[in-house]
Design an enzyme around this catalytic site. Sequence first.
Site, PDB file in Angstrom:
ATOM      1  N   TRP A 124     -26.503  17.645 -50.981  1.00 30.69           N
ATOM      2  CA  TRP A 124     -25.832  16.351 -51.035  1.00 30.69           C
ATOM      3  C   TRP A 124     -26.723  15.233 -51.581  1.00 30.69           C
ATOM      4  O   TRP A 124     -26.331  14.088 -51.588  1.00 30.69           O
ATOM      5  CB  TRP A 124     -25.351  15.958 -49.637  1.00 30.69           C
ATOM      6  CG  TRP A 124     -24.456  16.970 -49.012  1.00 30.69           C
ATOM      7  CD1 TRP A 124     -23.090  17.013 -49.072  1.00 30.69           C
ATOM      8  CD2 TRP A 124     -24.847  18.113 -48.222  1.00 30.69           C
ATOM      9  NE1 TRP A 124     -22.609  18.091 -48.370  1.00 30.69           N
ATOM     10  CE2 TRP A 124     -23.671  18.792 -47.837  1.00 30.69           C
ATOM     11  CE3 TRP A 124     -26.085  18.619 -47.805  1.00 30.69           C
ATOM     12  CZ2 TRP A 124     -23.687  19.951 -47.065  1.00 30.69           C
ATOM     13  CZ3 TRP A 124     -26.099  19.776 -47.038  1.00 30.69           C
ATOM     14  CH2 TRP A 124     -24.927  20.423 -46.679  1.00 30.69           C
ATOM     15  N   ASP A 125     -27.950  15.558 -52.013  1.00 32.08           N
ATOM     16  CA  ASP A 125     -28.933  14.536 -52.396  1.00 32.08           C
ATOM     17  C   ASP A 125     -29.264  13.649 -51.198  1.00 32.08           C
ATOM     18  O   ASP A 125     -29.392  12.432 -51.325  1.00 32.08           O
ATOM     19  CB  ASP A 125     -28.430  13.702 -53.578  1.00 32.08           C
ATOM     20  CG  ASP A 125     -29.537  12.925 -54.274  1.00 32.08           C
ATOM     21  OD1 ASP A 125     -30.702  13.081 -53.887  1.00 32.08           O
ATOM     22  OD2 ASP A 125     -29.232  12.156 -55.200  1.00 32.08           O
ATOM     23  N   PHE A 126     -29.414  14.265 -50.050  1.00 29.34           N
ATOM     24  CA  PHE A 126     -29.785  13.555 -48.827  1.00 29.34           C
ATOM     25  C   PHE A 126     -31.309  13.503 -48.682  1.00 29.34           C
ATOM     26  O   PHE A 126     -31.864  13.766 -47.611  1.00 29.34           O
ATOM     27  CB  PHE A 126     -29.173  14.233 -47.597  1.00 29.34           C
ATOM     28  CG  PHE A 126     -27.711  13.927 -47.381  1.00 29.34           C
ATOM     29  CD1 PHE A 126     -27.106  12.836 -47.976  1.00 29.34           C
ATOM     30  CD2 PHE A 126     -26.934  14.741 -46.562  1.00 29.34           C
ATOM     31  CE1 PHE A 126     -25.760  12.559 -47.763  1.00 29.34           C
ATOM     32  CE2 PHE A 126     -25.592  14.470 -46.338  1.00 29.34           C
ATOM     33  CZ  PHE A 126     -24.998  13.371 -46.949  1.00 29.34           C
TER      34      PHE A 126
END
Length: 802
Positions: free
Chosen positions: A463-465
Site C-alpha cells: 500500500w506504500d505504507f
Amino acid sequence: MTGVLTVLLGLGLLLPGIWLLTLGGSAYYAIAGVALVAAGALLATDRRAGIWLYALYLIGSVVWVIASVGFDGWRMIPPLAAPAVFGIWIFSPWIAGKMHDSAGRSRFNGVSLGGMGACAALFVFMFVCGWTITSSRFIHPSPFPDRAATGAVPGVEANGNATPGSNEWRYYGGTPAGDRYATPSQITAANVGHLTRAWTFHTGDLPRPGENSRGREFSFEATPIKVGDRLYFCTPHRDVIALDATTGKQVWRYSPRGEYGANIYQACRGVSYFEAPEGAPCAHRIVSTDSGSPPTLFELDADTGQLCQSFGHNGVVDLRDGMGDVPPGFHFITSPPMVIHNRIMTSGWVYDNQSVGEPSGVIRGFDATTGQLAWAWDMDRMPTNKPLDPGETFTRGTPNGWGVYTADPKLNMVYIPLGTPTPDYFGGQRRPTDEKYDSSVVALDIETGLERWHFQTTHHDLWDFDLPIGPSLVDLPDAQGNMVPALVQTNKQGELFVLDRRTGKPFYRVDEVPVPKGDIPGEHYSPTQPLSVDMPNLRRPNPTEDDMWGATPFDQLACRIVYHRERFQGLYTPPSLNGTIGNPAFDGVADWYGATIDPTRRVLYVNTTYIPFLMNMVTQKQGLSEGLYKPWAGWGHPYPEPVFTNNPQHGLPYGIVVKPWLGIFGAPCLAPPWGLTQAIDLQTRKVIWQRALGTTKNVGPGALRMPLGLPTGIFSMGGSLITSTNLLFMGATADQAFRVLDARNGSVLYETELDAGGNATPMTYTGKDGRQYVVIAVGGHGGLKTRNGDEVVAFALPKQGQ
C-alpha cells in the site's frame, strides 16, 4: 425552459440511481429522479402540480437525509444545498408566481414568498447544523494530566548543546529526540492574542514552469535550525540561507545551482549542524544536500556560507558513489541528515513505483569531519556494513529511509524509518530481506552502522505504507513506576507504536490482527498485520455509504456508485484488478511531519488528514495499450516520465493508477471532517481532546479559492510545536491559517491568515532582544495545492511601548 432543465436534472439522478440500486445502494436517488422528471414535465406544460411535486421532493429529501445522517449539517449539503437554491428559482415570481397569477403578471404571491422563504430557511438550517456539529466534534473525553512539568527531555547530548533550555534549535525536531518541545515561556495563554509579525524574509525561490503540474510538487517544508544568533534553512531549490535570528536579515546565502528539471518533488525540509573537532578547519558547519544531477552532500562554513574545502572533494560528496545507475530525478535527499557523534547519517528519496531495480535504499554514515564513508548499512549484504569491493554497488531496490531520523546519543542509536522495496504495490518478486525490513523502524549503532534491533509496522507492504518520519523519543513509567526509555512511532495507517527504544520490544501491547486477502495472480498476502491495540488509533471509522459526500446530489451519487463498485474491506484491503478504495492511502493519516510530544507531561499531539484514494491495478499490456504510461528499454536509457498518478512498475506484471477519490466536480467523496488535531496522554493511553481544525477558506484548485471558511475541519500537511507554557503552534492546514491552541483543551487562542500555505513545522527561540520568536516557512505545498510563496515569517509579542 425551467421544466426541461428539471427533467434533465431528474434524469441525471434517475439513470445512475437505478445503477446504484442494482449495486445494492440507496433507492433515494432513483426515487428523487422520478420526482424531478415528473415535476419538470408538469412545469414544462405550465401545470401548477409541478410546483407542489418539487416541494414534495424537497420535503422527502429532508426526511431521508435526517433519517440517514441526522442533523449533521455538512452531510446535508450534497442532497439539499443545490436543490434548495434551485427551489428558490422554482418558487420565484417568474415561475411559481406566474403560474399562480391568472392575469399572467410576474408578481410575488403567497406561494412564491412561502416557497422561496422555505428554501432559503432550509439552506440556512443546513449551515447552522454544520456549525453545531463542528462544535460537537470538539471533544475532550479525558482531563489534561495533572502531573508536574518535570522529567528529563530524552535524546539530548551529554554536553547540553541540544537541550531546549540552551535556547538552541539544532535539529529538525529541536533535539535528536524529535519531540518539538521548547522551553521559552514568554508567550503564554494570557498574552498570545497579542502576537504580531515581527519580521518576514522573502527567499525569492518560487515554482518554475511545470513544477506544480502533472502531479509534480513544489513545497516549502523547511524548519529552520538555530545555532547561536543565527537561523539556517534550505529552500525548495536547495539554496541554504543564514538569517539573523532577531532581525530576520540575511547574513549569507549559498546556491548549489543544481539542475532540477527531472525532479517530481522540489522540497527540502531542513539542514543540519556539526561542530568540527578542535583544530579542524571550518569549526562550525552547516550540513545540507543538493537534489540536482548529481545529488550531493555538502558542508558550509556556518560563519561565512563558503564550502568547507576539507570535507569530501572541495566541500562536496557525490551521493552516486556505489549506487550504480542513478538517472536524474531518481534519487535525492529531501530531509535533513541526522548529524551526531561525528556521523552524518542519511538514505534518500527514490522515484518509487517506476521500475524494479531502482537505486538502493542503503543507509550511509559519513565521517562528519572528512566526508569519507564510515559505514553503509545494506540489508542484503553479509555483514550488512561490509564495505564494497571495487566495481560493486549497493543492493538495488531495497527499502529506503527518506524521512527525518531521530537518535539517542546516550544509547548510541539512530532510529531509521524505512520504506517499501520499490515498486510498492506488487510484492510477488520481493527478496527475503525486503520482506524482513519493509516499513520497519530500525535502530543502528551510530559508530558502526550495525543493527541493534528493528520492528516492522506493516508486513509485506502493498500500500506504500512506508514510515515517513522517525520516532519521537520519550521516557514513560512502567507498571512499577520506573521510567523506561521509550519511543513513539507514527505511521500512515494512524497507529501509534510505543516501543522500548533500547530493545525495540513493544512497551504497550501490539497484536497481530487478521486482515483481508487479495486475488492478484502471482501475489501473496500477509494473513495478519500488527496493530497497537493498547493505544488510540488516529483513523476515522471505516466509511459507509452514508459517509459519501459531494458538492451536489450528482457527485455524491457518483461517489456512492464507486463505493459499491470498488473493493473495500477496511484497513489493509489490498489492490485488485477491479479497483480498491485505499483508506488510508499512501498520503496517510499522518505523513512526513509526524507527532509532537511534551516529554515533561508525556502528552502527544498530532494533525491527521483523511483523503481516501482509488487504486486500480492494471496488467502491463492494459497499461501500455491505454496509454497510461510508455514502454521503457530499461536502465541506461532515457526514462519516459508518466503522469504522477500512473505507476508503471516496469519489470513487474502489473502497473497501478493511484489518485485521490474525488467526485465529478472535484469535491471529496468522503464527508467532513477532513482533518483533526488530537491530544493523547501517553501514560493513561487516552484521548485528552480531539477537534476538527481548519475551514474551507482558500481551498480550491489553481486561482479558484473558496472566499469563505466553513468549519468542516480541513486537510493538513505540516507539524506542530509545543511549549512549556502549554501552547500548541501550527500552520499546517489547507486554509492557510496560523493558529495557536491551548494544549490543555484544544481551544484556539490565536488565529491569523498567512499569505501562502504554512505547510511546515514551526520552531521557537528567544532572540538577542529578549523576545520569544516563533518562526515558520510560508511557501505552500504542491500536493495539498495551497498557495505558493517564498516567506519565512517570525511571530512575537509587540515590543514594550508599542
